[in-house]
Write an enzyme that holds these catalytic residues in place. Structure first.
Site, PDB file in Angstrom:
ATOM      1  N   ARG A 276       0.833  -1.210   0.000  1.00  0.00           N
ATOM      2  CA  ARG A 276       0.000   0.000   0.000  1.00  0.00           C
ATOM      3  C   ARG A 276       0.872   1.267   0.000  1.00  0.00           C
ATOM      4  O   ARG A 276       1.717   1.429   0.897  1.00  0.00           O
ATOM      5  CB  ARG A 276      -0.901  -0.022   1.248  1.00  0.00           C
ATOM      6  N   GLN A 287       7.861   5.036  10.115  1.00  0.00           N
ATOM      7  CA  GLN A 287       8.275   4.479  11.416  1.00  0.00           C
ATOM      8  C   GLN A 287       7.086   4.010  12.261  1.00  0.00           C
ATOM      9  O   GLN A 287       7.163   2.992  12.948  1.00  0.00           O
ATOM     10  CB  GLN A 287       9.065   5.532  12.204  1.00  0.00           C
ATOM     11  N   LEU A 346      -4.327  -1.625   8.021  1.00  0.00           N
ATOM     12  CA  LEU A 346      -5.097  -1.747   6.772  1.00  0.00           C
ATOM     13  C   LEU A 346      -6.045  -0.568   6.535  1.00  0.00           C
ATOM     14  O   LEU A 346      -6.751  -0.535   5.522  1.00  0.00           O
ATOM     15  CB  LEU A 346      -5.882  -3.065   6.746  1.00  0.00           C
ATOM     16  N   GLY A 348      -9.093   1.728   6.150  1.00  0.00           N
ATOM     17  CA  GLY A 348     -10.499   1.397   5.908  1.00  0.00           C
ATOM     18  C   GLY A 348     -10.687  -0.041   5.460  1.00  0.00           C
ATOM     19  O   GLY A 348     -11.652  -0.711   5.852  1.00  0.00           O
ATOM     20  N   GLU A 371     -13.611 -19.995  28.692  1.00  0.00           N
ATOM     21  CA  GLU A 371     -12.585 -20.864  29.309  1.00  0.00           C
ATOM     22  C   GLU A 371     -11.808 -20.098  30.376  1.00  0.00           C
ATOM     23  O   GLU A 371     -10.596 -20.251  30.508  1.00  0.00           O
ATOM     24  CB  GLU A 371     -11.616 -21.376  28.247  1.00  0.00           C
ATOM     25  N   GLY A 372     -12.504 -19.265  31.134  1.00  0.00           N
ATOM     26  CA  GLY A 372     -11.863 -18.430  32.148  1.00  0.00           C
ATOM     27  C   GLY A 372     -11.536 -17.082  31.550  1.00  0.00           C
ATOM     28  O   GLY A 372     -10.821 -16.995  30.544  1.00  0.00           O
ATOM     29  N   ASP A 375      -9.412 -11.708  33.437  1.00  0.00           N
ATOM     30  CA  ASP A 375      -9.201 -11.344  34.838  1.00  0.00           C
ATOM     31  C   ASP A 375      -9.124 -12.574  35.748  1.00  0.00           C
ATOM     32  O   ASP A 375      -8.345 -12.606  36.700  1.00  0.00           O
ATOM     33  CB  ASP A 375     -10.336 -10.421  35.330  1.00  0.00           C
TER      34      ASP A 375
HETATM   35  C1  LIG Z   1     -19.073 -17.649  22.450  1.00  0.00           C
HETATM   36  C2  LIG Z   1     -18.978 -18.350  23.767  1.00  0.00           C
HETATM   37  C3  LIG Z   1     -18.883 -19.735  23.813  1.00  0.00           C
HETATM   38  C4  LIG Z   1     -18.848 -20.402  25.041  1.00  0.00           C
HETATM   39  N1  LIG Z   1     -18.808 -21.783  25.080  1.00  0.00           N
HETATM   40  C5  LIG Z   1     -18.967 -22.423  26.271  1.00  0.00           C
HETATM   41  C6  LIG Z   1     -19.112 -23.856  26.320  1.00  0.00           C
HETATM   42  O1  LIG Z   1     -19.035 -24.537  25.284  1.00  0.00           O
HETATM   43  N2  LIG Z   1     -19.366 -24.448  27.507  1.00  0.00           N
HETATM   44  C7  LIG Z   1     -19.459 -23.737  28.678  1.00  0.00           C
HETATM   45  O2  LIG Z   1     -19.696 -24.347  29.719  1.00  0.00           O
HETATM   46  N3  LIG Z   1     -19.305 -22.392  28.669  1.00  0.00           N
HETATM   47  C8  LIG Z   1     -19.068 -21.719  27.500  1.00  0.00           C
HETATM   48  N4  LIG Z   1     -18.945 -20.345  27.475  1.00  0.00           N
HETATM   49  C9  LIG Z   1     -19.103 -19.596  28.732  1.00  0.00           C
HETATM   50  C10 LIG Z   1     -17.825 -18.930  29.226  1.00  0.00           C
HETATM   51  O3  LIG Z   1     -16.935 -19.858  29.727  1.00  0.00           O
HETATM   52  C11 LIG Z   1     -18.255 -17.851  30.232  1.00  0.00           C
HETATM   53  O4  LIG Z   1     -18.827 -16.787  29.486  1.00  0.00           O
HETATM   54  C12 LIG Z   1     -17.109 -17.357  31.087  1.00  0.00           C
HETATM   55  O5  LIG Z   1     -16.668 -18.355  31.973  1.00  0.00           O
HETATM   56  C13 LIG Z   1     -17.475 -16.108  31.878  1.00  0.00           C
HETATM   57  O6  LIG Z   1     -18.684 -16.251  32.542  1.00  0.00           O
HETATM   58  P1  LIG Z   1     -19.806 -15.123  32.394  1.00  0.00           P
HETATM   59  O7  LIG Z   1     -19.981 -14.798  30.970  1.00  0.00           O
HETATM   60  O8  LIG Z   1     -20.988 -15.578  33.169  1.00  0.00           O
HETATM   61  O9  LIG Z   1     -19.165 -13.834  33.082  1.00  0.00           O
HETATM   62  P2  LIG Z   1     -19.155 -13.493  34.654  1.00  0.00           P
HETATM   63  O10 LIG Z   1     -18.648 -14.664  35.434  1.00  0.00           O
HETATM   64  O11 LIG Z   1     -20.464 -12.899  35.025  1.00  0.00           O
HETATM   65  O12 LIG Z   1     -18.044 -12.353  34.690  1.00  0.00           O
HETATM   66  C14 LIG Z   1     -18.313 -11.012  34.291  1.00  0.00           C
HETATM   67  C15 LIG Z   1     -17.055 -10.189  34.577  1.00  0.00           C
HETATM   68  O13 LIG Z   1     -16.781 -10.221  35.999  1.00  0.00           O
HETATM   69  C16 LIG Z   1     -15.451 -10.646  36.218  1.00  0.00           C
HETATM   70  N5  LIG Z   1     -15.375 -11.438  37.471  1.00  0.00           N
HETATM   71  C17 LIG Z   1     -16.095 -12.522  37.820  1.00  0.00           C
HETATM   72  N6  LIG Z   1     -15.726 -12.985  39.024  1.00  0.00           N
HETATM   73  C18 LIG Z   1     -14.724 -12.163  39.443  1.00  0.00           C
HETATM   74  C19 LIG Z   1     -13.881 -12.122  40.608  1.00  0.00           C
HETATM   75  N7  LIG Z   1     -13.964 -13.057  41.573  1.00  0.00           N
HETATM   76  N8  LIG Z   1     -12.964 -11.140  40.692  1.00  0.00           N
HETATM   77  C20 LIG Z   1     -12.826 -10.228  39.705  1.00  0.00           C
HETATM   78  N9  LIG Z   1     -13.576 -10.208  38.598  1.00  0.00           N
HETATM   79  C21 LIG Z   1     -14.508 -11.173  38.462  1.00  0.00           C
HETATM   80  C22 LIG Z   1     -15.077 -11.492  35.006  1.00  0.00           C
HETATM   81  O14 LIG Z   1     -13.671 -11.523  34.805  1.00  0.00           O
HETATM   82  C23 LIG Z   1     -15.808 -10.735  33.891  1.00  0.00           C
HETATM   83  O15 LIG Z   1     -15.010  -9.667  33.440  1.00  0.00           O
HETATM   84  C24 LIG Z   1     -18.888 -19.664  26.248  1.00  0.00           C
HETATM   85  C25 LIG Z   1     -18.943 -18.254  26.189  1.00  0.00           C
HETATM   86  C26 LIG Z   1     -18.983 -17.609  24.977  1.00  0.00           C
HETATM   87  C27 LIG Z   1     -19.045 -16.107  24.955  1.00  0.00           C
END
Ligand SMILES: Cc1cc2nc3c(=O)[nH]c(=O)nc-3n(C[C@H](O)[C@H](O)[C@H](O)COP(=O)(O)OP(=O)(O)OC[C@H]3O[C@@H](n4cnc5c(N)ncnc54)[C@H](O)[C@@H]3O)c2cc1C
Length: 392
Positions: A276, A287, A346, A348, A371-372, A375
């Protein structure tokens, strides 16, 4: 979408640390992604459809149960080969990698590790071939980061159990043939149960309107007095530690997968920056753009080394959950930052589906949460190094 011209960055010659088998497995996965995923993934994501036609191909490249022994239909590979397969698939799309991760680490792994010999023989070969697709039900509407508080439960009803409750955010749920579901017994102990599609009272409504992981199907699992045969309980481990071991395996795959998404964004941005022209020269000659590219390759290289070392530790059975948390957190955060900077390079064009970057960026917003969360993994490291629990 533009043709897939991906070339893998390897700034620190990490290939020298891989075996011939690793390279063979990676190249099969890479070729397959270029051939079967890249040409169709943008449209699938735009339409918010999981491209079911790729299931057979995922099975062929060993993405379903890479480390499950061959006698159960798995590929019998080591952890680094597993990581490399996840890296290549996520280079194509995080949603496709999610499907493979769930099938391998969250469905096949618990059946292999905690299941009876009958359960292994009944389900694993079909899951490895893609004849059966599975999902993993841990998260609930009111219990995400704190899965131990789950309310889904089962009661003993003689020759079967009665399962009640609901799971939310479940990848693959809308089309899965089986679900590994975590629920509390009457004594309040968490157990895994294999629930099959078609069981009365079991439904899997799809979750719509996602801006992320659009090529992956997500849904709920609803259990309304579902009769589950007693032989469907996973007999060999119970307690929250059982699903957490599954998550260790899946998080390890994500630590590798995120590198794939980052490599794709970097490679695309590097090529674009050299081609580009603005102000009479390639934008890569400025830079400010070089700073972004140089920082991207530095962070990708560090993440590659972290993943490789974690792979060797897992091969030796020595990796701790906290070490896996660190790699998942670091590498996904790294990939998100790379995607955001690559998108800016990139201009726009970065927001269009002509290039993969914006899709990767949106996908990674889920990967950094599931998966966690970012935070929660930090708190795991904090607990590990201080011995002090900051969760509650
Ligand atoms: C597209 C997608 C696919 C998924 N697939 C699966 C699946 O196949 N199977 C399954 O079981 N789950 C699945 N999940 C769920 C996923 O693992 C959860 O969304 C995730 O563990 C977070 O839980 P929550 O969304 O309820 O957020 P919450 O637990 O409500 O957390 C909200 C916010 O609060 C923060 N928080 C929570 N507790 C604390 C604490 N003690 N201290 C500080 N901060 C805190 C969190 O870091 C986050 O920023 C999926 C999620 C998505 C978005």
């Amino acid at each position: 979408m533009k043709p897939d011209l991906f070339e893998s960055p390897d700034y620190y010659n990490i290939d020298d640390l891989l075996t011939d088998e690793h390279k063979l497995v990676r190249s099969a996965a890479r070729d397959w992604v270029k051939r079967e995923v890249s040409p169709i993934i943008e449209e699938a994501a735009q339409k918010a459809e999981f491209p079911k036609q790729i299931i057979g191909g995922l099975a062929e490249i060993g993405a379903f149960g890479p480390y499950i022994p061959e006698e159960y239909g798995g590929a019998g590979l080591d952890q680094i080969a597993y990581g490399l397969i996840m890296q290549e698939i996520e280079r194509g799309d995080s949603g496709v990698r999610s499907t493979a991760s769930v099938q391998s680490s969250l469905v096949m792994y618990p059946i292999y590790k905690f299941g009876s010999e009958e359960q292994r023989k009944k389900y694993l070969p079909k899951l490895a071939s893609g004849e059966f697709m599975g999902c993993f039900g841990l998260t609930e509407p009111d219990h995400g980061s704190n899965p131990g508080g789950m309310v889904t439960n089962f009661k003993d009803a003689g020759d079967h159990y009665i399962l009640n409750g609901a799971k939310m955010w479940i990848s693959n749920s809308p089309f899965a043939d089986i679900a590994v579901v975590w629920a509390k017994s009457e004594e309040g102990r968490i157990h895994g149960l294999i629930v099959e599609r078609g069981m009365e009272g079991f439904s899997t409504p799809e979750t719509h309107n996602k801006w992320s992981l659009r090529a992956s199907a997500t849904g709920e699992l609803i259990f309304d007095n579902v009769k589950v045969p007693k032989e469907n309980l996973l007999p060999n481990k119970s307690g929250l530690g059982a699903p957490l071991l599954c998550l260790d395996s899946a998080r390890f795959g994500i630590a590798w997968g995120a590198i794939g998404a980052a490599m794709d964004c970097y490679d695309t941005a590097l090529r674009y920056a050299k081609e580009r022209q603005q102000f009479g020269k390639p934008i890569g000659a400025f830079q400010l753009q070089q700073k972004k590219l140089a920082e991207m390759i530095t962070e990708i290289t560090k993440a590659q080394l972290l993943a490789w070392r974690l792979g060797t530790l897992r091969n030796e059975g020595k990796a701790t959950s906290a070490q896996i948390s660190m790699a998942k957190r670091n590498n996904v955060d790294m990939a998100l930052k790379v995607a955001r900077d690559a998108r800016q390079i990139l201009g726009g064009m970065g927001i269009t589906g002509e290039y993969s970057i914006m899709r990767h960026m949106m996908n990674l917003e889920s990967v950094v949460t599931y998966e966690g969360t970012h935070d929660i993994h930090l708190l795991i490291t904090g607990l590990d190094i201080t011995g002090l629990n900051a969760f509650k």
